[in-house]
Design an enzyme around this catalytic site. Structure first.
Site, mmCIF file in Angstrom:
data_model
loop_
_atom_site.group_PDB
_atom_site.id
_atom_site.type_symbol
_atom_site.label_atom_id
_atom_site.label_comp_id
_atom_site.label_asym_id
_atom_site.label_seq_id
_atom_site.Cartn_x
_atom_site.Cartn_y
_atom_site.Cartn_z
ATOM 1 N N CYS A 163 0.808 -1.217 0.000
ATOM 2 C CA CYS A 163 0.000 0.000 0.000
ATOM 3 C C CYS A 163 0.842 1.269 0.000
ATOM 4 O O CYS A 163 0.595 2.203 -0.773
ATOM 5 C CB CYS A 163 -0.989 -0.008 1.165
ATOM 6 S SG CYS A 163 -0.236 0.045 2.813
ATOM 7 N N HIS A 214 -2.344 1.326 6.880
ATOM 8 C CA HIS A 214 -2.768 1.286 5.481
ATOM 9 C C HIS A 214 -2.905 2.708 4.952
ATOM 10 O O HIS A 214 -3.134 3.652 5.714
ATOM 11 C CB HIS A 214 -4.101 0.544 5.347
ATOM 12 C CG HIS A 214 -4.463 0.179 3.940
ATOM 13 N ND1 HIS A 214 -3.733 -0.724 3.202
ATOM 14 C CD2 HIS A 214 -5.482 0.595 3.134
ATOM 15 C CE1 HIS A 214 -4.293 -0.867 2.005
ATOM 16 N NE2 HIS A 214 -5.342 -0.059 1.943
ATOM 17 N N HIS A 226 -6.185 1.736 -3.857
ATOM 18 C CA HIS A 226 -5.248 1.287 -2.825
ATOM 19 C C HIS A 226 -4.834 -0.143 -3.109
ATOM 20 O O HIS A 226 -5.463 -0.859 -3.900
ATOM 21 C CB HIS A 226 -5.885 1.410 -1.436
ATOM 22 C CG HIS A 226 -7.075 0.512 -1.233
ATOM 23 N ND1 HIS A 226 -7.174 -0.391 -0.200
ATOM 24 C CD2 HIS A 226 -8.234 0.356 -1.952
ATOM 25 C CE1 HIS A 226 -8.327 -1.030 -0.260
ATOM 26 N NE2 HIS A 226 -8.984 -0.601 -1.310
#
Length: 262
Positions: A163, A214, A226
């Site tokens: 990510c 994240h 993402h």
């Protein structure tokens, strides 16, 4: 081999590991053209500990994937506005051999053409100057080139990316520097209220201990792109990320940050 020696990636992708072992986890990757400083080495000389110049990240690489450069050339790279590849994949003729490269690779080509004569390079793909800052529309175009790239812890390429590697890569290509990890990226830019979010802002997500785990890039129409399983587009609500399939919440929203000034 000695501490302080300089090096550069001269193959397409080099795994950088947590420890000096083929079994150790990958913490990041070098792409073609990334340069670094040697900070240590294993007793057997098989592994080198390095610090990547771009984001100061540290880890271990196989000595056989190390390419030594002089201090002068290292400084030259730092002071040159080289090109960055914007094709998902491409190839170059480097030192009379063809080498495959991926998006985000650094090409020793500048307007001054000052790279070393023994490192002549031929490249006919798409690229841009590293320092040139681009707008949100360009950022979206680059982000979409990574769609469906498989998730890979420590990855930085369209064949495997995590990510924060994804957000770092997209912003780097657009002319903005971000740290390697989401826990450090969240310290950059300015805080943005959820109702004021706009395309290109970064959304950060936390676990139950409020640790940042994240990050993704905000799109229009409540979208977010993402890397989770793969690089994908889902919905961003005030509570977090909801997978489009099944409307299941997968991540808890922590905060939004704006890197690109509007």
């Amino acid at each position: 081999m000695e501490v302080g020696e300089k090096g550069i990636a001269r193959v397409s992708i080099v795994p950088v590991r947590l420890e000096g072992s083929d079994k150790a986890e990958i913490v990041t990757q070098l792409l073609f053209g990334d340069h670094y400083t040697v900070t240590g080495f294993s007793d057997t000389q098989k592994w080198l500990r390095i610090q990547v110049y771009y984001d100061q990240y540290e880890g271990w690489i196989d000595t056989r994937q190390h390419h030594h450069i002089s201090d002068d050339y290292f400084d030259q790279i730092n002071n040159s506005d080289y090109k960055i590849c914007t094709d998902v994949t491409s190839n170059i003729l480097f030192n009379k051999h063809q080498t495959n490269i991926v998006i985000g690779s650094i090409l020793p080509i500048s307007t001054n053409e000052i790279f070393k004569i023994e490192e002549q390079l031929a490249f006919n793909g798409e690229s841009k100057s590293l320092s040139a800052k681009r707008d949100v529309e360009f950022l979206k175009q680059i982000a979409f080139k990574y769609l469906n790239a498989p998730y890979l812890w420590g990855g930085r390429s369209p064949f495997g990316i995590d990510c924060s590697g994804f957000t770092q890569a997209v912003y780097r290509i657009c002319g903005y520097n971000l740290p390697r990890d989401s826990s450090e990226q969240v310290k950059r830019g300015e805080l943005v209220p959820f109702e004021d979010r706009t395309v290109g802002d970064l959304a950060f997500f936390s676990n139950e201990e409020q640790k940042i785990v994240h990050v993704g890039i905000i799109l229009e129409n409540e979208g977010i792109i993402h890397a989770s399983g793969k690089v994908r587009i889902d919905l961003l609500k005030e509570g977090g990320i909801y997978q489009i399939e099944g409307q299941v919440q997968t991540h808890q929203l922590h905060s939004l940050r704006r890197i690109m000034k509007k």
